[in-house]
Design a protein around this motif. Structure first.
Motif, PDB file in Angstrom:
ATOM      1  N   GLU A   1       0.638  -1.447   0.107  1.00 55.73           N
ATOM      2  CA  GLU A   1       0.276   0.187  -0.140  1.00 55.73           C
ATOM      3  C   GLU A   1       1.166   1.202  -0.519  1.00 55.73           C
ATOM      4  N   LEU A   2       2.307   1.359   0.543  1.00 54.61           N
ATOM      5  CA  LEU A   2       2.894   2.339   0.760  1.00 54.61           C
ATOM      6  C   LEU A   2       3.699   2.500  -0.222  1.00 54.61           C
ATOM      7  N   GLU A   3       4.300   1.739  -1.122  1.00 56.14           N
ATOM      8  CA  GLU A   3       4.626   1.223  -2.502  1.00 56.14           C
ATOM      9  C   GLU A   3       3.546   2.474  -3.515  1.00 56.14           C
ATOM     10  N   ALA A   4       2.005   1.325  -3.298  1.00 53.79           N
ATOM     11  CA  ALA A   4       1.332   2.761  -4.594  1.00 53.79           C
ATOM     12  C   ALA A   4       0.972   3.600  -3.975  1.00 53.79           C
ATOM     13  N   THR A   5       1.141   4.007  -2.552  1.00 55.97           N
ATOM     14  CA  THR A   5       0.451   5.542  -2.455  1.00 55.97           C
ATOM     15  C   THR A   5       1.658   6.431  -3.007  1.00 55.97           C
ATOM     16  N   LEU A   6       2.826   5.846  -3.006  1.00 58.08           N
ATOM     17  CA  LEU A   6       3.858   6.637  -3.484  1.00 58.08           C
ATOM     18  C   LEU A   6       4.116   6.179  -5.511  1.00 58.08           C
ATOM     19  N   GLY A   7       2.675   5.744  -5.488  1.00 56.77           N
ATOM     20  CA  GLY A   7       2.869   5.713  -6.561  1.00 56.77           C
ATOM     21  C   GLY A   7       2.694   4.688  -7.787  1.00 56.77           C
ATOM     22  N   ARG A   8       3.277   3.411  -7.579  1.00 55.10           N
ATOM     23  CA  ARG A   8       3.645   2.213  -7.984  1.00 55.10           C
ATOM     24  C   ARG A   8       1.719   1.469  -8.151  1.00 55.10           C
ATOM     25  N   ARG A   9       2.207   1.408  -9.968  1.00 52.80           N
ATOM     26  CA  ARG A   9       0.654   0.736 -10.186  1.00 52.80           C
ATOM     27  C   ARG A   9       1.224  -0.845 -10.834  1.00 52.80           C
ATOM     28  N   ASP A  10       1.534  -1.826 -10.451  1.00 53.98           N
ATOM     29  CA  ASP A  10       2.625  -3.145 -10.975  1.00 53.98           C
ATOM     30  C   ASP A  10       1.199  -4.113 -10.250  1.00 53.98           C
ATOM     31  N   ARG A  11       0.188  -4.435 -11.499  1.00 54.53           N
ATOM     32  CA  ARG A  11      -0.763  -5.503 -10.812  1.00 54.53           C
ATOM     33  C   ARG A  11       0.087  -6.766 -10.436  1.00 54.53           C
ATOM     34  N   ARG A  12       1.469  -7.196 -11.001  1.00 54.60           N
ATOM     35  CA  ARG A  12       2.228  -8.298 -10.323  1.00 54.60           C
ATOM     36  C   ARG A  12       1.876  -9.135  -8.909  1.00 54.60           C
ATOM     37  N   VAL A  13       1.870  -7.688  -8.052  1.00 49.52           N
ATOM     38  CA  VAL A  13       2.224  -7.813  -7.254  1.00 49.52           C
ATOM     39  C   VAL A  13       0.473  -8.620  -6.357  1.00 49.52           C
ATOM     40  N   PHE A  14      -0.495  -8.253  -7.138  1.00 46.09           N
ATOM     41  CA  PHE A  14      -1.475  -9.330  -5.994  1.00 46.09           C
ATOM     42  C   PHE A  14      -1.125 -11.244  -6.558  1.00 46.09           C
ATOM     43  N   GLU A  15      -0.006 -10.883  -7.246  1.00 45.70           N
ATOM     44  CA  GLU A  15      -0.315 -12.959  -7.093  1.00 45.70           C
ATOM     45  C   GLU A  15       0.388 -13.412  -5.660  1.00 45.70           C
ATOM     46  N   HIS A  16       0.208 -12.697  -4.600  1.00 42.85           N
ATOM     47  CA  HIS A  16       1.017 -13.162  -3.127  1.00 42.85           C
ATOM     48  C   HIS A  16      -0.511 -13.319  -2.003  1.00 42.85           C
ATOM     49  N   TYR A  17      -1.582 -11.830  -2.816  1.00 39.18           N
ATOM     50  CA  TYR A  17      -2.819 -12.150  -1.824  1.00 39.18           C
ATOM     51  C   TYR A  17      -4.232 -12.779  -3.107  1.00 39.18           C
TER      52      TYR A  17
ATOM     53  N   GLU B   1      -7.793 -13.442  -4.724  1.00 39.52           N
ATOM     54  CA  GLU B   1      -8.556 -13.192  -5.159  1.00 39.52           C
ATOM     55  C   GLU B   1      -9.423 -12.788  -3.839  1.00 39.52           C
ATOM     56  N   GLY B   2     -10.195 -11.703  -3.805  1.00 38.48           N
ATOM     57  CA  GLY B   2     -11.640 -11.498  -2.785  1.00 38.48           C
ATOM     58  C   GLY B   2     -10.769 -11.072  -1.598  1.00 38.48           C
ATOM     59  N   SER B   3      -8.889 -10.978  -0.740  1.00 38.02           N
ATOM     60  CA  SER B   3      -8.955 -11.442   0.082  1.00 38.02           C
ATOM     61  C   SER B   3      -8.785  -9.636   0.417  1.00 38.02           C
ATOM     62  N   ALA B   4      -8.421  -9.446   1.921  1.00 39.40           N
ATOM     63  CA  ALA B   4      -8.761  -7.938   2.349  1.00 39.40           C
ATOM     64  C   ALA B   4      -7.544  -7.818   1.718  1.00 39.40           C
ATOM     65  N   GLY B   5      -6.129  -7.876   1.710  1.00 39.11           N
ATOM     66  CA  GLY B   5      -4.941  -7.423   1.550  1.00 39.11           C
ATOM     67  C   GLY B   5      -5.245  -6.914   0.402  1.00 39.11           C
ATOM     68  N   ARG B   6      -6.245  -8.141  -1.168  1.00 36.54           N
ATOM     69  CA  ARG B   6      -5.892  -7.512  -2.308  1.00 36.54           C
ATOM     70  C   ARG B   6      -5.780  -6.050  -2.231  1.00 36.54           C
ATOM     71  N   GLU B   7      -8.062  -6.124  -1.699  1.00 36.11           N
ATOM     72  CA  GLU B   7      -8.416  -5.020  -2.262  1.00 36.11           C
ATOM     73  C   GLU B   7      -7.476  -3.806  -1.401  1.00 36.11           C
ATOM     74  N   ARG B   8      -7.462  -3.963  -0.355  1.00 34.68           N
ATOM     75  CA  ARG B   8      -6.667  -2.781   0.553  1.00 34.68           C
ATOM     76  C   ARG B   8      -5.482  -2.086  -0.695  1.00 34.68           C
ATOM     77  N   ILE B   9      -5.181  -2.739  -1.217  1.00 36.09           N
ATOM     78  CA  ILE B   9      -3.531  -2.480  -2.611  1.00 36.09           C
ATOM     79  C   ILE B   9      -4.413  -2.189  -3.542  1.00 36.09           C
ATOM     80  N   ALA B  10      -4.947  -2.489  -4.426  1.00 35.16           N
ATOM     81  CA  ALA B  10      -6.176  -2.772  -4.677  1.00 35.16           C
ATOM     82  C   ALA B  10      -6.691  -0.947  -5.487  1.00 35.16           C
ATOM     83  N   THR B  11      -7.283  -0.807  -4.092  1.00 39.74           N
ATOM     84  CA  THR B  11      -7.818   0.907  -3.933  1.00 39.74           C
ATOM     85  C   THR B  11      -6.880   2.291  -3.565  1.00 39.74           C
TER      86      THR B  11
END
Length: 263
Positions: A117-133, A135-145
């Motif tokens: 989430e910190l990386e995303a706040t600083l501008g990272r937009r790399d959907r490969r990070v979702f490999e570790h979360y 589908e439907g998990s709270a962590g994935r939703e948090r990062i996607a948001t």
């Protein structure tokens, strides 16, 4: 005026019973506690940095230069502490880490939701990070948001509008879910505000400090990993140092670096 509550103690206020019970080593190895404490402290600092960066974005968009500079100074101080913590972790030898490493199973620092989430706040937009979360998990939703919100640099561009600068509309109206692409128009604007040498330039320099500070932390982190496990695969099936090296020179604010050769 709030009256002091007679039953409130230092321990209760800080929830120390909960905090100090949160270290649960899975082996009898002496060094596992240090490993847990260090990473829990990192997560606390990530939480604080996210809190500060949220405040920073509000202050930038309000055009508040003094408070934006103050908040950036605090984030930079936290980053220095995060870098210094690597020194403590490096007191653990490879053999000491290996003694309990197998107990980590599939857990890995790659699964840190707050850091993503910190990386995303600083501008990272790399959907490969979702490999570790999953589908439907709270962590994935948090990062996607976080990836759909304005980044710190987006907020800085909005700040420049409040300071009277003519920011290109394409930069202000861009698709926030996509990575920022360096812009010649934005770089021309940045050169102009540096020539003005006012508050906007001071904030820009603190953003460069932030970018450099995160790179410094990444460098110390990857060297610590190499020192501890060499070229081995990371826990959880990650590529370990190989992946970490690919992130070391990543720039959060490429336009602020690009203009250096034009000044």
């Amino acid at each position: 005026m709030n009256e002091p509550h007679p039953s409130l103690t230092y321990s209760h206020y800080l929830a120390l019973d909960e905090v100090l019970a949160a270290q649960r080593p899975r082996s009898d190895e002496h060094d596992e506690l240090l490993f847990i404490v260090i990473h829990q402290v990192y997560e606390l600092w990530f939480k604080q940095m996210l809190h500060e960066l949220t405040g920073l974005q509000h202050r930038l968009e309000d055009g508040d230069t003094p408070r934006s500079l103050h908040t950036l100074g605090r984030v930079l101080a936290i980053l220095k502490v995060a870098v210094a913590q690597v020194d403590v972790l490096e007191t653990m030898t490879p053999r000491q880490f290996t003694s309990f490493r197998g107990r980590l199973d599939a857990s890995s620092g790659f699964q840190s939701e707050q850091f993503r989430e910190l990386e995303a706040t600083l501008g990272r937009r790399d959907r490969r990070v979702f490999e570790h979360y999953p589908e439907g998990s709270a962590g994935r939703e948090r990062i996607a948001t976080a990836m759909s919100r304005p980044s710190v640099f987006d907020s800085y561009l909005r700040y420049l509008v409040t300071q009277g600068y003519d920011v290109p509309s394409a930069a202000l109206e861009r698709d926030l879910s996509t990575p920022w692409e360096p812009s010649a128009e934005v770089q021309t604007l940045l050169l102009a505000l540096y020539a003005d040498d006012g508050g906007a330039a001071q904030v820009a320099e603190r953003l460069v400090d932030l970018d450099e500070g995160l790179q410094e932390w990444r460098y110390r982190h990857v060297k610590m990993v190499e020192r501890t496990i060499g070229a081995k695969m990371g826990t959880g099936g990650s590529s370990g140092a190989t992946y970490l090296w690919s992130t070391v020179t990543h720039q959060l604010f490429p336009d602020l670096w690009a203009i250096r050769s034009e000044m």
